[in-house]
Write a protein that holds these residues in place. Structure first.
Motif, PDB file in Angstrom:
ATOM      1  N   SER A   1       0.852  -1.111  -0.063  1.00 52.56           N
ATOM      2  CA  SER A   1       0.061  -0.064   0.039  1.00 52.56           C
ATOM      3  C   SER A   1       0.841   1.203  -0.010  1.00 52.56           C
ATOM      4  O   SER A   1       1.923   1.297   0.770  1.00 52.56           O
ATOM      5  N   ALA A   2       0.317   2.176  -0.707  1.00 57.63           N
ATOM      6  CA  ALA A   2       1.059   3.354  -0.750  1.00 57.63           C
ATOM      7  C   ALA A   2       0.819   4.350   0.359  1.00 57.63           C
ATOM      8  O   ALA A   2       1.258   5.400   0.994  1.00 57.63           O
ATOM      9  N   ALA A   3      -0.430   3.942   1.129  1.00 59.39           N
ATOM     10  CA  ALA A   3      -0.858   4.808   2.055  1.00 59.39           C
ATOM     11  C   ALA A   3      -0.647   4.336   3.708  1.00 59.39           C
ATOM     12  O   ALA A   3      -0.604   4.912   4.697  1.00 59.39           O
ATOM     13  N   ASP A   4      -0.459   2.728   3.608  1.00 58.31           N
ATOM     14  CA  ASP A   4      -0.209   2.534   5.183  1.00 58.31           C
ATOM     15  C   ASP A   4       0.698   1.087   5.092  1.00 58.31           C
ATOM     16  O   ASP A   4       1.408   0.959   4.076  1.00 58.31           O
TER      17      ASP A   4
ATOM     18  N   CYS B   1      -5.774  -0.469  -1.746  1.00 66.34           N
ATOM     19  CA  CYS B   1      -5.767  -0.604  -0.454  1.00 66.34           C
ATOM     20  C   CYS B   1      -6.349   0.927   0.037  1.00 66.34           C
ATOM     21  O   CYS B   1      -5.360   1.878  -0.006  1.00 66.34           O
ATOM     22  N   GLY B   2      -7.264   0.989   0.991  1.00 65.13           N
ATOM     23  CA  GLY B   2      -7.794   2.267   1.301  1.00 65.13           C
ATOM     24  C   GLY B   2      -7.996   3.059   0.112  1.00 65.13           C
ATOM     25  O   GLY B   2      -8.002   4.417   0.566  1.00 65.13           O
ATOM     26  N   GLY B   3      -8.407   2.709  -0.802  1.00 62.43           N
ATOM     27  CA  GLY B   3      -8.805   3.737  -2.019  1.00 62.43           C
ATOM     28  C   GLY B   3      -7.499   4.036  -2.978  1.00 62.43           C
ATOM     29  O   GLY B   3      -7.857   4.813  -3.945  1.00 62.43           O
ATOM     30  N   ASP B   4      -6.345   3.684  -2.489  1.00 62.84           N
ATOM     31  CA  ASP B   4      -5.218   4.227  -3.511  1.00 62.84           C
ATOM     32  C   ASP B   4      -4.534   2.557  -3.955  1.00 62.84           C
ATOM     33  O   ASP B   4      -4.736   1.733  -3.354  1.00 62.84           O
ATOM     34  N   PRO B   5      -4.435   2.778  -5.259  1.00 62.23           N
ATOM     35  CA  PRO B   5      -3.676   1.767  -5.834  1.00 62.23           C
ATOM     36  C   PRO B   5      -2.576   1.121  -5.294  1.00 62.23           C
ATOM     37  O   PRO B   5      -1.576   1.801  -4.815  1.00 62.23           O
ATOM     38  N   MET B   6      -2.451  -0.258  -5.118  1.00 60.66           N
ATOM     39  CA  MET B   6      -1.271  -0.773  -4.666  1.00 60.66           C
ATOM     40  C   MET B   6       0.023  -0.587  -5.539  1.00 60.66           C
ATOM     41  O   MET B   6      -0.409  -0.672  -6.755  1.00 60.66           O
ATOM     42  N   ILE B   7       1.307  -0.633  -4.985  1.00 63.48           N
ATOM     43  CA  ILE B   7       2.350  -0.516  -5.943  1.00 63.48           C
ATOM     44  C   ILE B   7       3.090  -1.890  -5.512  1.00 63.48           C
ATOM     45  O   ILE B   7       3.110  -2.411  -4.611  1.00 63.48           O
TER      46      ILE B   7
ATOM     47  N   ALA C   1       1.185  -8.549   5.668  1.00 57.67           N
ATOM     48  CA  ALA C   1       1.499  -7.298   6.854  1.00 57.67           C
ATOM     49  C   ALA C   1       0.194  -6.531   6.834  1.00 57.67           C
ATOM     50  O   ALA C   1      -0.429  -6.002   5.791  1.00 57.67           O
ATOM     51  N   SER C   2      -0.452  -6.381   7.880  1.00 59.68           N
ATOM     52  CA  SER C   2      -1.724  -5.899   8.201  1.00 59.68           C
ATOM     53  C   SER C   2      -1.737  -4.387   8.019  1.00 59.68           C
ATOM     54  O   SER C   2      -0.549  -3.813   8.402  1.00 59.68           O
ATOM     55  N   GLY C   3      -2.774  -3.808   7.909  1.00 62.68           N
ATOM     56  CA  GLY C   3      -2.635  -2.196   7.775  1.00 62.68           C
ATOM     57  C   GLY C   3      -4.198  -1.885   8.098  1.00 62.68           C
ATOM     58  O   GLY C   3      -5.162  -2.754   8.373  1.00 62.68           O
ATOM     59  N   SER C   4      -4.404  -0.462   7.865  1.00 62.03           N
ATOM     60  CA  SER C   4      -5.690  -0.013   8.397  1.00 62.03           C
ATOM     61  C   SER C   4      -6.612   0.051   7.166  1.00 62.03           C
ATOM     62  O   SER C   4      -7.834   0.495   7.270  1.00 62.03           O
ATOM     63  N   GLY C   5      -6.117   0.137   5.868  1.00 61.93           N
ATOM     64  CA  GLY C   5      -6.888   0.343   4.764  1.00 61.93           C
ATOM     65  C   GLY C   5      -7.613  -1.024   4.388  1.00 61.93           C
ATOM     66  O   GLY C   5      -6.913  -2.203   4.247  1.00 61.93           O
ATOM     67  N   PRO C   6      -8.762  -0.916   3.873  1.00 58.64           N
ATOM     68  CA  PRO C   6      -9.410  -1.920   3.336  1.00 58.64           C
ATOM     69  C   PRO C   6      -9.042  -2.564   1.935  1.00 58.64           C
ATOM     70  O   PRO C   6      -8.615  -1.479   1.267  1.00 58.64           O
ATOM     71  N   LEU C   7      -8.884  -3.572   1.537  1.00 62.42           N
ATOM     72  CA  LEU C   7      -8.446  -4.229   0.123  1.00 62.42           C
ATOM     73  C   LEU C   7      -9.796  -4.117  -0.725  1.00 62.42           C
ATOM     74  O   LEU C   7     -10.830  -4.415  -0.380  1.00 62.42           O
ATOM     75  N   ALA C   8      -9.613  -3.693  -2.068  1.00 66.14           N
ATOM     76  CA  ALA C   8     -10.468  -3.702  -3.095  1.00 66.14           C
ATOM     77  C   ALA C   8      -9.822  -4.075  -4.554  1.00 66.14           C
ATOM     78  O   ALA C   8      -8.788  -3.946  -4.617  1.00 66.14           O
ATOM     79  N   TYR C   9     -10.636  -4.510  -5.406  1.00 65.12           N
ATOM     80  CA  TYR C   9     -10.170  -4.892  -6.457  1.00 65.12           C
ATOM     81  C   TYR C   9     -11.156  -4.186  -7.802  1.00 65.12           C
ATOM     82  O   TYR C   9     -12.441  -4.632  -7.686  1.00 65.12           O
TER      83      TYR C   9
END
Length: 107
Positions: A16-19, A38-44, A82-90
């Motif tokens: 995630s780029a955010a968390d 993840c959390g609305g931002d594309p994963m990298i 690795a866990s984070g605060s953002g929900p995953l989406a596709y």
């Protein structure tokens, strides 16, 4: 900011780029319907991701370590490393935790 990952392939590691969320692609569709977010931002790709920042204390976890996440069509499967605060989406649709397979009865 790094550009989003191209079409995901099994074995790809995304961050995630955010968390601090990180995942491994277990299964991916032949044609990507959209970005993994993840959390609305594309994963990298994880190799290009900056070091994860610790989340705020007491924040609810969006993605849980060790859980597998799938899309509604069951074409994409991710393993959270690795866990984070953002929900995953596709492709704009939220991913859900994959239900464990029932073990056969031993009777």
């Amino acid at each position: 900011m790094a550009s989003p990952a191209p079409t995901p392939r099994p074995g790809d590691q995304l961050a995630s780029a955010a968390d601090s969320t990180r995942v491994i692609v277990i299964r991916a569709p032949q044609q990507a319907a959209g970005p993994i977010e993840c959390g609305g931002d594309p994963m990298i790709p994880a190799v290009r991701a900056p070091a994860p920042a610790p989340g705020p204390a007491g924040a609810a976890a969006g993605a849980l370590i060790g859980k597998r996440y799938v899309d509604a069509a069951d074409t994409l499967e991710l393993l959270c490393t690795a866990s984070g605060s953002g929900p995953l989406a596709y492709a704009g649709e939220p991913l859900t935790v994959k239900a464990p397979k029932a073990l056969p009865a031993s009777d």
